[in-house]
Design an enzyme around this catalytic site. Structure first.
Site, PDB file in Angstrom:
ATOM      1  N   SER A   1      46.404  40.596  36.686  1.00  0.00           N
ATOM      2  CA  SER A   1      45.436  41.679  36.497  1.00  0.00           C
ATOM      3  C   SER A   1      44.400  41.644  37.604  1.00  0.00           C
ATOM      4  O   SER A   1      44.418  40.777  38.470  1.00  0.00           O
ATOM      5  CB  SER A   1      44.767  41.548  35.139  1.00  0.00           C
ATOM      6  OG  SER A   1      43.829  40.478  35.175  1.00  0.00           O
ATOM      7  N   LYS A   2      43.479  42.584  37.547  1.00  0.00           N
ATOM      8  CA  LYS A   2      42.425  42.695  38.561  1.00  0.00           C
ATOM      9  C   LYS A   2      41.695  41.376  38.804  1.00  0.00           C
ATOM     10  O   LYS A   2      41.270  41.105  39.925  1.00  0.00           O
ATOM     11  CB  LYS A   2      41.395  43.730  38.110  1.00  0.00           C
ATOM     12  CG  LYS A   2      41.953  45.114  37.909  1.00  0.00           C
ATOM     13  CD  LYS A   2      41.712  46.005  39.113  1.00  0.00           C
ATOM     14  CE  LYS A   2      42.224  47.408  38.851  1.00  0.00           C
ATOM     15  NZ  LYS A   2      43.676  47.450  38.581  1.00  0.00           N
ATOM     16  N   ARG A   3      41.558  40.612  37.747  1.00  0.00           N
ATOM     17  CA  ARG A   3      40.847  39.338  37.880  1.00  0.00           C
ATOM     18  C   ARG A   3      41.493  38.431  38.921  1.00  0.00           C
ATOM     19  O   ARG A   3      40.860  37.562  39.476  1.00  0.00           O
ATOM     20  CB  ARG A   3      40.818  38.581  36.542  1.00  0.00           C
ATOM     21  CG  ARG A   3      40.153  39.338  35.418  1.00  0.00           C
ATOM     22  CD  ARG A   3      40.155  38.537  34.140  1.00  0.00           C
ATOM     23  NE  ARG A   3      41.503  38.217  33.686  1.00  0.00           N
ATOM     24  CZ  ARG A   3      42.009  37.003  33.624  1.00  0.00           C
ATOM     25  NH1 ARG A   3      41.294  35.976  33.968  1.00  0.00           N
ATOM     26  NH2 ARG A   3      43.239  36.814  33.205  1.00  0.00           N
TER      27      ARG A   3
END
Length: 485
Positions: free
Chosen positions: A254-256
RNA sequence: GGCGCAUUCGUCUAGCGGUUAGGACACCGCCCUCUCAAGGCGGAGGCCACGGGUUCGAAUCCCGUAUGCGCUACCA
């Protein structure tokens, strides 16, 4: 060719193309190209609330950028279209009706709220949440009563309640599922839109797909789909379920974890060749030692049999390294083209001379891992780079450092031939005269010219900068340092 | 909760009954060198998740357990 391989990539257009989807597309594409089969792009946009036209555009753009061309699909067409599920609604309705008539499916008048309630109740009571089948054997009277209430019916698939359904997966082998664990899932919503498991089966059949290659998250869906194939008397295709791609914490990427969309990587200065090469290795290998592959080699060597079963962790560092490799491998002319937009976007490099830029790019080529880094390597050519005070104090901590600058300025000013060889000669001599090692003596000059302790090769840089700017930078730094101490 | 899949250096992986468990990235050192890279050479890093079997012999085959992930929607 009648019996040739046909595969598809079937994204739902809810956002950018992610690296996971890109890898799925890549494996399908390589598989097709390897056997000279067809690669089809199909848009699965039956989720009205999440699908957008913009997303379709983005996905197409990313696939094209990667070079994954499709033989049939949006912007290409073909004889099994349309290739967008919302344009095929009548097809689904027609076959759903057939299932209804054969009693392989039934109308369900339960509405989503009721279903949700019952599901939550089951969970609370630690029962397996499953449709209770209450609409399975509705009498005509009961149906009429529901219709009178204004209820719209969805169509549920009537799953066999015993026996088992096996998936013969090309990667995982035989996987068996007990039918009793399956639910009577909805195939056609009340609004006439099909659900994924139904639409995918129908389209794969109608588009004559021979191999379904997709993410492992679809493995538990596969028995349901096989049951539909059988109910509709369609031939079942071969399946291959690819391992997931995870972040460093083993959670879904994910973006993280940083950039995840192909578009982002493109914008940041990654090359399609590097993306392809990195992506292909995330779950596939050719032998025990080869890591670098051209696209042509991949087409020649790719095989589903060698796809790994294990989930893979995304490693940005390895991608970066690989991108650097492909940058180094490029022809300079091509690199100039690729790098130009990044320089132009800074607004510093207007009206740049191409031949001159080529010389600069030669210096930067083996130092860049991503294209955008060209800006940091070369900005001093276009402007004065402010050096951090801490660094200035460090480099000019001894009086010699400042003297070096003064002498260098004088010597360079007198230079007739402002060429690398001459520049190097006098600067080295200068160091020698002052009894300084070149590594030490050149450092103040480097900082004055480039603004940094780490830079492109100094002598070449000075030549490319030109006499006038070189002297100006030296003067400026001399003033700054004088004021500092 | 139920069902399914997976488990080899930090990471990607090779391995498909007998190997000093191989390679790549990252990391460390040396060489090269005007800095940084690139390149070359070398190093460290894996009791093959754990526990049982099967076998003369298991990372490799079987069974459990644990952990992670997925599915369990009128999402895909």
């Amino acid at each position: 060719m009648e019996n040739s391989v046909r595969v598809r990539f079937a994204p739902s257009p809810t956002g950018y193309l992610h690296v996971g989807g890109a890898r799925t597309a890549l494996y399908n594409w390589l598989f097709a190209r390897h056997v000279k089969g067809d690669f089809i792009l199909r848009i699965e946009d039956t989720d009205k609330s999440r699908s957008t036209n913009e997303a379709i555009g983005e996905i197409i753009k990313s696939l094209r950028w990667l070079g994954l061309s499709w033989d049939e699909g949006p912007e290409v067409d073909g004889k099994y279209g349309p290739y967008r599920q919302t344009e095929r609604l009548d097809l689904y309705a027609q076959e759903a009706k057939r299932l209804l008539e054969n009693e392989k499916a039934y109308l369900c008048y339960c509405n989503p709220e009721e279903l949700k309630e019952r599901r939550e109740l089951a969970l609370k009571e630690k029962r397996t949440p499953k449709y209770d089948g209450r609409c399975r054997n509705l009498s005509p009277e009961e149906k009429i009563a529901f219709e009178k209430e204004g209820r719209k019916a969805a169509i549920r698939f009537n799953c066999p309640k015993e026996g088992e359904t096996a998936v013969d997966d090309l990667i995982r082998g035989r996987v068996e599922f007990k039918n009793e664990a399956l639910d009577d899932f909805i195939i056609l919503r009340a609004d006439g839109f099909p659900t994924y498991n139904f639409a995918a089966v129908m389209d794969d059949h109608l588009m004559k797909i021979t191999h379904v290659i997709r993410g492992e998250d679809h493995l538990p869906n596969t028995p349901k789909q096989i049951l539909i194939y059988q109910a509709l008397e369609y031939e079942v295709p071969a399946f291959a379920h690819l391992p997931m791609i995870l972040g460093s914490d083993k959670k879904p990427l994910s973006k993280r974890h940083g950039a995840t969309s192909i578009e982002e990587f493109r914008k940041n200065g990654y090359l399609p060749e590097a993306m392809i090469n990195y992506l292909v290795l995330l779950g596939w290998s050719y032998d025990e030692k080869t890591t670098l592959f051209s696209v042509d080699e991949l087409i020649e060597k790719f095989s589903i049999e060698r796809v790994s079963k294990n989930p893979a962790v995304w490693d940005p560092a390895k991608l970066e390294w690989m991108n650097g490799h492909y940058i180094r491998q490029m022809f300079v002319e091509e690199l100039v083209d690729k790098v130009l937009p990044f320089l132009e976007s800074t607004g510093l490099a207007k009206g740049i001379n191409r031949e001159w830029l080529k010389q600069v790019v030669i210096l930067a080529q083996e130092r860049m891992k991503i294209l955008s880094e060209i800006v940091d390597w070369t900005d001093f050519f276009f402007k004065d780079v402010e050096t951090e005070e801490k660094e200035l104090r460090e480099v000019f901590s001894t009086p010699e450092a400042l003297r070096v600058l003064g002498l260098a300025r004088d010597k360079l000013k007198e230079l007739q031939e402002f060429k690398k060889a001459e520049i190097e000669k006098i600067l080295r001599m200068l160091c020698e005269d002052m009894n300084l090692k070149p590594a030490k003596g050149l450092q103040p000059i480097r900082v004055a010219i480039t603004g940094r302790k780490v830079s492109l090769p100094l002598f070449e840089s000075i030549e490319l900068l030109g006499k006038e700017k070189t002297l100006a930078k030296l003067d400026k730094t001399i003033e700054t340092v004088k004021q500092l101490f």
